[in-house]
Design a protein around this motif. Structure first.
Motif, PDB file in Angstrom:
ATOM      1  N   HIS A 106     -10.747  17.880  -0.971  1.00 21.63           N
ATOM      2  CA  HIS A 106      -9.652  18.296  -1.851  1.00 21.63           C
ATOM      3  C   HIS A 106      -8.302  17.893  -1.261  1.00 21.63           C
ATOM      4  N   VAL A 107      -7.534  17.128  -2.024  1.00 20.96           N
ATOM      5  CA  VAL A 107      -6.199  16.716  -1.592  1.00 20.96           C
ATOM      6  C   VAL A 107      -5.253  17.897  -1.770  1.00 20.96           C
ATOM      7  N   GLU A 108      -4.704  18.351  -0.670  1.00 22.68           N
ATOM      8  CA  GLU A 108      -3.720  19.432  -0.722  1.00 22.68           C
ATOM      9  C   GLU A 108      -2.320  18.884  -0.927  1.00 22.68           C
ATOM     10  N   ALA A 109      -2.071  17.692  -0.415  1.00 24.31           N
ATOM     11  CA  ALA A 109      -0.759  17.052  -0.579  1.00 24.31           C
ATOM     12  C   ALA A 109      -0.899  15.561  -0.337  1.00 24.31           C
ATOM     13  N   ILE A 110      -0.169  14.810  -1.124  1.00 28.59           N
ATOM     14  CA  ILE A 110      -0.013  13.382  -0.879  1.00 28.59           C
ATOM     15  C   ILE A 110       1.438  13.070  -1.202  1.00 28.59           C
ATOM     16  N   ALA A 111       2.095  12.408  -0.280  1.00 30.54           N
ATOM     17  CA  ALA A 111       3.523  12.141  -0.455  1.00 30.54           C
ATOM     18  C   ALA A 111       3.894  10.839   0.232  1.00 30.54           C
ATOM     19  N   VAL A 112       4.875  10.169  -0.344  1.00 27.62           N
ATOM     20  CA  VAL A 112       5.393   8.915   0.204  1.00 27.62           C
ATOM     21  C   VAL A 112       6.914   9.042   0.278  1.00 27.62           C
ATOM     22  N   HIS A 113       7.486   8.511   1.346  1.00 26.58           N
ATOM     23  CA  HIS A 113       8.937   8.543   1.511  1.00 26.58           C
ATOM     24  C   HIS A 113       9.587   7.933   0.267  1.00 26.58           C
ATOM     25  N   PRO A 114      10.660   8.544  -0.250  1.00 24.88           N
ATOM     26  CA  PRO A 114      11.290   8.041  -1.487  1.00 24.88           C
ATOM     27  C   PRO A 114      11.649   6.557  -1.447  1.00 24.88           C
ATOM     28  N   ASP A 115      12.059   6.054  -0.293  1.00 25.45           N
ATOM     29  CA  ASP A 115      12.419   4.636  -0.187  1.00 25.45           C
ATOM     30  C   ASP A 115      11.226   3.700  -0.245  1.00 25.45           C
ATOM     31  N   ARG A 116      10.018   4.256  -0.137  1.00 21.38           N
ATOM     32  CA  ARG A 116       8.818   3.424  -0.085  1.00 21.38           C
ATOM     33  C   ARG A 116       7.880   3.637  -1.269  1.00 21.38           C
ATOM     34  N   ARG A 117       8.290   4.468  -2.223  1.00 20.23           N
ATOM     35  CA  ARG A 117       7.434   4.742  -3.381  1.00 20.23           C
ATOM     36  C   ARG A 117       7.288   3.494  -4.254  1.00 20.23           C
ATOM     37  N   GLY A 118       6.145   3.429  -4.946  1.00 21.40           N
ATOM     38  CA  GLY A 118       5.894   2.303  -5.837  1.00 21.40           C
ATOM     39  C   GLY A 118       5.429   1.044  -5.132  1.00 21.40           C
ATOM     40  N   ARG A 119       5.036   1.156  -3.893  1.00 24.01           N
ATOM     41  CA  ARG A 119       4.614  -0.014  -3.112  1.00 24.01           C
ATOM     42  C   ARG A 119       3.159   0.044  -2.674  1.00 24.01           C
ATOM     43  N   GLY A 120       2.378   0.961  -3.277  1.00 22.86           N
ATOM     44  CA  GLY A 120       0.951   1.017  -2.992  1.00 22.86           C
ATOM     45  C   GLY A 120       0.549   1.866  -1.802  1.00 22.86           C
ATOM     46  N   ILE A 121       1.487   2.585  -1.220  1.00 23.33           N
ATOM     47  CA  ILE A 121       1.160   3.405  -0.052  1.00 23.33           C
ATOM     48  C   ILE A 121       0.252   4.563  -0.447  1.00 23.33           C
ATOM     49  N   GLY A 122       0.527   5.200  -1.574  1.00 17.03           N
ATOM     50  CA  GLY A 122      -0.350   6.275  -2.056  1.00 17.03           C
ATOM     51  C   GLY A 122      -1.762   5.766  -2.258  1.00 17.03           C
ATOM     52  N   SER A 123      -1.888   4.575  -2.819  1.00 13.50           N
ATOM     53  CA  SER A 123      -3.217   3.972  -3.020  1.00 13.50           C
ATOM     54  C   SER A 123      -3.928   3.723  -1.700  1.00 13.50           C
ATOM     55  N   LEU A 124      -3.203   3.226  -0.703  1.00 19.84           N
ATOM     56  CA  LEU A 124      -3.812   3.001   0.612  1.00 19.84           C
ATOM     57  C   LEU A 124      -4.342   4.301   1.204  1.00 19.84           C
ATOM     58  N   LEU A 125      -3.559   5.365   1.091  1.00 18.44           N
ATOM     59  CA  LEU A 125      -3.977   6.657   1.634  1.00 18.44           C
ATOM     60  C   LEU A 125      -5.206   7.193   0.902  1.00 18.44           C
ATOM     61  N   VAL A 126      -5.192   7.091  -0.428  1.00 18.16           N
ATOM     62  CA  VAL A 126      -6.331   7.573  -1.215  1.00 18.16           C
ATOM     63  C   VAL A 126      -7.583   6.754  -0.914  1.00 18.16           C
ATOM     64  N   GLU A 127      -7.463   5.452  -0.835  1.00 16.30           N
ATOM     65  CA  GLU A 127      -8.629   4.607  -0.551  1.00 16.30           C
ATOM     66  C   GLU A 127      -9.235   4.938   0.803  1.00 16.30           C
ATOM     67  N   ARG A 128      -8.398   5.170   1.785  1.00 16.62           N
ATOM     68  CA  ARG A 128      -8.905   5.544   3.121  1.00 16.62           C
ATOM     69  C   ARG A 128      -9.608   6.898   3.065  1.00 16.62           C
ATOM     70  N   ALA A 129      -8.997   7.869   2.373  1.00 15.87           N
ATOM     71  CA  ALA A 129      -9.624   9.193   2.257  1.00 15.87           C
ATOM     72  C   ALA A 129     -10.954   9.092   1.511  1.00 15.87           C
ATOM     73  N   LEU A 130     -10.998   8.281   0.461  1.00 11.06           N
ATOM     74  CA  LEU A 130     -12.244   8.090  -0.285  1.00 11.06           C
ATOM     75  C   LEU A 130     -13.326   7.447   0.578  1.00 11.06           C
ATOM     76  N   ALA A 131     -12.924   6.530   1.432  1.00  7.43           N
ATOM     77  CA  ALA A 131     -13.887   5.893   2.326  1.00  7.43           C
ATOM     78  C   ALA A 131     -14.518   6.926   3.257  1.00  7.43           C
ATOM     79  N   GLU A 132     -13.758   7.958   3.580  1.00 11.57           N
ATOM     80  CA  GLU A 132     -14.259   9.002   4.478  1.00 11.57           C
ATOM     81  C   GLU A 132     -15.072  10.062   3.743  1.00 11.57           C
TER      82      GLU A 132
END
Length: 132
Positions: free
Chosen positions: A68-94
């Protein structure tokens, strides 16, 4: 000259460490998510925090409890660049599966990450689920 990472640089996703606690809290609070230091510390100790880092700077974080994801956040200056996707993909792999509960205003973010979203009767928050 700005110390922000170049727009085209890919961050490295790794497990959160004790020394990342303050940076993770700043990222999470910047997204106006409610999560205390003790909660993040516990998740870090149980290897359930992932961070996206670029040149030593934390630019995103995913905190989970099991699948269960309790929080996912990306620095405002870096949003929209796929960082959330990278984090989710890594968590899904685990975990193979992730769930999340969130406010309506962040629905587009979870949809962009491939979550199946549904409303639950009597609830104001939405429920999302994604499998690998």
């Amino acid at each position: 000259m700005s110390d922000d990472p170049p727009a085209d640089a890919d961050p490295t996703v790794r497990r959160g460490r004790e020394g990342d606690l303050l940076a993770v809290l700043r990222i999470v609070e910047g997204a106006m998510l409610e999560m205390g230091a003790n909660q993040v510390r516990r998740r870090t100790e149980s290897d359930e925090v992932l961070v996206a880092a670029h040149e030593g700077r934390i630019v995103g974080a995913l905190v989970r409890d099991g699948d269960h994801v309790e929080a996912i956040a990306v620095h405002p200056d870096r949003r929209g660049r796929g960082i959330g996707s990278l984090l989710v993909e890594r968590a899904l792999a685990e975990t193979g599966r992730l769930t999340a509960e969130f406010r309506e205003e962040v629905r587009p973010f979870y949809e962009s990450l491939g979550f199946d979203i549904r409303e639950r009767a009597g609830e104001t928050r939405l429920w999302g689920e994604r499998e690998r």
